[in-house]
Design a protein around this motif. Structure first.
Motif, short mmCIF file in Angstrom:
data_model
loop_
_atom_site.label_atom_id
_atom_site.label_comp_id
_atom_site.label_asym_id
_atom_site.label_seq_id
_atom_site.Cartn_x
_atom_site.Cartn_y
_atom_site.Cartn_z
N VAL A 32 72.35 55.61 85.60
CA VAL A 32 71.55 54.66 86.38
C VAL A 32 70.21 54.45 85.70
O VAL A 32 69.75 55.32 84.94
N ALA A 52 71.75 57.47 92.38
CA ALA A 52 73.13 56.96 92.32
C ALA A 52 73.65 56.91 93.75
O ALA A 52 73.51 57.88 94.50
N LEU A 99 73.56 60.31 85.38
CA LEU A 99 74.12 59.50 86.47
C LEU A 99 74.52 58.11 86.01
O LEU A 99 75.23 57.40 86.72
#
Length: 120
Positions: free
Chosen positions: A70, A83, A68
């Motif tokens: 993140v 996310a 993702l």
């Protein structure tokens, strides 16, 4: 969603169902939506992936965070990759057994404490 579907079929069905929900809401503006959101799609690695141990599930959340793009958040035994897509979020969450045990211990007293004064 059928449990006996292949992973690819489940993925395709989920995506189609999300499109179906979005299309339905678009066609029916009278149907209320969450005022403050977000709407969450949550993945729990112990149940939704091939992870079978807590360590594997933690590694899976770490892997998903990388996919993702993140950061991994670790807070009080909660491992979270999230996310956000506006009012919609995708998250992978693993709560360790130790964190669940701590919560159960805290909750074990809930029926023994009352804000009301004792009755005489």
């Amino acid at each position: 969603m059928a449990y006996n579907m292949t992973p690819e079929a489940r993925r395709g069905q989920l995506i189609a169902d999300l499109h179906g929900l979005a299309d339905y809401l678009d066609r029916h503006p009278e149907v209320p939506i969450p005022r403050y959101g977000p709407v969450r799609v949550s993945v729990h690695p112990i149940y939704d992936t091939e992870a079978t141990t807590e360590a594997e599930a933690i590694a899976e959340v770490e892997r998903i965070a990388g996919l993702l793009g993140v950061p991994l958040r670790v807070e009080n035994g909660h491992h979270i990759a999230c996310a956000n897509f506006g009012a919609v979020s995708y998250e992978a969450v693993l709560i360790t057994q130790a964190a669940m045990d701590r919560r159960a211990a805290q909750d074990s007293y809930c029926n023994n404490i009352s804000p009301d004064p004792p009755k005489e």
